[in-house]
Scaffold this motif. Sequence first.
Motif, PDB file in Angstrom:
ATOM      1  N   CYS A   1       0.855  -1.184   0.000  1.00 36.20           N
ATOM      2  CA  CYS A   1       0.000   0.000   0.000  1.00 36.20           C
ATOM      3  C   CYS A   1       0.894   1.238   0.000  1.00 36.20           C
ATOM      4  CB  CYS A   1      -0.903   0.011   1.226  1.00 36.20           C
ATOM      5  SG  CYS A   1      -1.762   1.575   1.446  1.00 36.20           S
TER       6      CYS A   1
ATOM      7  N   SER B   1       0.111   4.250   0.395  1.00 35.28           N
ATOM      8  CA  SER B   1      -0.236   5.371   1.274  1.00 35.28           C
ATOM      9  C   SER B   1       0.130   5.104   2.738  1.00 35.28           C
ATOM     10  CB  SER B   1      -1.704   5.771   1.094  1.00 35.28           C
ATOM     11  OG  SER B   1      -2.521   4.980   1.907  1.00 35.28           O
ATOM     12  N   CYS B   2       0.033   3.857   3.233  1.00 40.41           N
ATOM     13  CA  CYS B   2       0.385   3.639   4.646  1.00 40.41           C
ATOM     14  C   CYS B   2       1.584   2.716   4.842  1.00 40.41           C
ATOM     15  CB  CYS B   2      -0.814   3.094   5.422  1.00 40.41           C
ATOM     16  SG  CYS B   2      -1.088   1.324   5.185  1.00 40.41           S
TER      17      CYS B   2
ATOM     18  N   TRP C   1       1.694  -0.584   4.254  1.00 39.87           N
ATOM     19  CA  TRP C   1       1.353  -1.994   4.487  1.00 39.87           C
ATOM     20  C   TRP C   1       1.965  -2.867   3.386  1.00 39.87           C
ATOM     21  CZ3 TRP C   1      -1.305  -5.289   1.169  1.00 39.87           C
ATOM     22  CH2 TRP C   1      -1.674  -6.533   1.713  1.00 39.87           C
TER      23      TRP C   1
ATOM     24  N   CYS D   1      -6.469  -1.837   0.969  1.00 37.93           N
ATOM     25  CA  CYS D   1      -5.455  -2.059   2.004  1.00 37.93           C
ATOM     26  C   CYS D   1      -6.132  -2.482   3.301  1.00 37.93           C
ATOM     27  CB  CYS D   1      -4.653  -0.784   2.228  1.00 37.93           C
ATOM     28  SG  CYS D   1      -3.551  -0.920   3.650  1.00 37.93           S
TER      29      CYS D   1
ATOM     30  N   CYS E   1      -5.477   0.602   5.979  1.00 35.97           N
ATOM     31  CA  CYS E   1      -5.989   1.966   5.869  1.00 35.97           C
ATOM     32  C   CYS E   1      -7.147   2.087   4.880  1.00 35.97           C
ATOM     33  CB  CYS E   1      -4.876   2.939   5.483  1.00 35.97           C
ATOM     34  SG  CYS E   1      -4.380   2.833   3.756  1.00 35.97           S
TER      35      CYS E   1
ATOM     36  N   ASN F   1      -7.146   2.085   1.724  1.00 34.25           N
ATOM     37  CA  ASN F   1      -6.765   2.610   0.409  1.00 34.25           C
ATOM     38  C   ASN F   1      -7.064   1.562  -0.680  1.00 34.25           C
ATOM     39  OD1 ASN F   1      -5.468   3.640  -1.824  1.00 34.25           O
ATOM     40  ND2 ASN F   1      -3.398   3.219  -1.027  1.00 34.25           N
TER      41      ASN F   1
END
Length: 663
Positions: free
Chosen positions: A365, A367-368, A370, A405, A408, A410
């Motif tokens: 992921c 954005s976070c 993961w 995700c 989060c 996403n």
Amino acid sequence: MTIVRVALDAPLARLFDYLAPEAGASDRGLRVAVPFGLGEKIGVIVAVAESSDQPADKLKPVIAILRDMPPLPDDWLALCEFCARYYQYPLGQVVAFALPPMLRRGKLPRARKVSDGTAEPEPPLPRLLDDQAAAGAAIGAAQGFGVFLLHGVTGSGKTEVYLRAIDAVLKRGGQALMLVPEIALTPQLEMRVAERFPNARIVSAHSGMPEAARARGFLDGLEGRADIVLGTRLSVFMPLPRLQLIVVDEEHDPSFKQQDGLRYSARDVAVFRAKQLDIPIVLGSATPALESFHHATSGRYRLLELRRRAVAEAPPEVAAVDTRREKLQDGLSAALIAALATRLERGEQSLVFLNRRGYAPVLACPSCGWVSRCPRCAANLVVHLADRCLRCHHCGLEARIPKACPDCGNQDVQPFGRGTQRLEAALQERFPDARVLRIDRDSASTPRKWQALLAAIHEGRADILIGTQMLAKGHDFPRLTLVGVVGADAALFAADFRAPERLFSQLMQVGGRSGRAELPGEVLIQTEYPDHPLYRALAAHDYAGFARAQLAEREAAGFPPFAFQCLLRAEAKDMEQSLAFLAAARRAAEPLAADPSRAPVALYDPVPMRLSRLMSLERAQLLVESHSRPALQAFLAVWAPALDGLKSPRGLRWHLDVDPLEF
Ligand code: ADP
Ligand code: ZN
Ligand code: ZN
């Protein structure tokens, strides 16, 4: 009182005594049924004696001595005893491993009808090249034990040399044993050997065979009917009363080392067996193991070189493609794409080598942060788009590919990196008219699928092959003229000191696939390190130069073959438990390691293994090492039994790995 000492399949490093009034000295090597615990076990009689260390009233009588099979010969038992001692493994378990499962259960296969067909004419033989003739003469002149290291690139005619040596042995009435690394390679070789020796009894032996066939092959060996045994590592245990020659083809191959149970190296055991029987052994390879090459240059082995290819004249042209300043397209350089296009125009085959299966090594992921981790192992889950799943390559766990995700939410989770499936998709998109074929353990998951893929390649039904190391080994592809190598750089800097050796041998092997017939071959290696000595040595076809440089590094660092190693590995629910067990083992080792009567043995600190968690077990290891093999062996002989006495928590398991290949 007559008793028999029996090797039984039990995790105890001792023999078991039973009363056997009717037993005689000649019963050594026979199978025997005995009571064990509440049940019954089949074992092998290792000795017949007049007394036992056990009190007489504790001894139980045997149930039956099985006389329907000739006794296993003394040299076979001695071979098992050597393995038990050298690898610190209970003799009964070595014997059980070395016997085919059917015989181990006390059964016998139904006899096979033997056709005593008329003698067939032998095929005409090619005239040997000078190097081949010299190698053949050296092997033929061997008196007793000697190790020959036959070094020659793919296609240099090593197999031809083996076959001549085998021929000489058969003419003297002897038996020959030939080991190959892969089951998948045996059918091809079997055909070649069968054509060459139409009147010989050829027996195959590998673990993928039906049980009855395997047991029959074993009996053919034991009873002297087999002339030639062809097989994978376990066939080194085939009993052969007239054995006069052992050949180990692709002797450098890591699959000769078993990675569980009896962790033996079939090549090393084969060398021991040749010595024990006082016969010659030929180790052959285009890229010998550094251990073997070291022995050959230091005079313990005899080096025989085949310096050119028997058929194709020129070796393939090897070049590095510098990718540092290039924006790659789907991981492919302009040079490789152009070379692929040229092959397509000319109607020739190409192979792109990428030793990583799956679509991508990980799903992540952006954005976070993961990443797809295996819940049971210290490893990532690999994206397998072909099966729409995530899969752990260590424990086999499968999971669905999440739409978003899990941490989060996403929606834009992405596969990172590149495996064979992704390369396949990219190449298919770039060359829509080309027939792209992927060959890896997923697409060739059964022998039948594998044979179908090979047939497709041979019949010219594929233009671009994408393959892992599966494709590197021992196959002739006459229309293959280009090999592209991608993603190999990681191995240059791997923590494993054997990684460069393996990479060199894989690339040499995969490069050797190209240009075997009249068509010249080309190898393009995409790299950010075009001047790396490993790639330079490859381009110069200079195995010896590479090997000498590696050996100098190993000597400076004190690595094998300049040191002898053993790993004690432990696994438990908690890392603390594994490490604590190893720490106790180390304490027990300290007084033994310092024994002034022999060369020192170095004890390292217990550390978590690189793959520190597998199947929810936490794994750690302790390395012990010595410059002297006898010193290490003498140390192990005392230390290993002491390990049995150490306290360990429930569920903890440990094993010793002598001469480990994997760290
Ligand atoms: P390797 O085992 O080193 O890969 P092989 O023995 O399989 O090499 O030989 C490669 C090819 O060359 C085979 O097709 C083989 O039949 C052929 N060959 C080997 N030696 C000769 C020779 N002396 N004359 C002609 N052809 C040969
Ligand atoms: Zn996320
Ligand atoms: Zn796993």
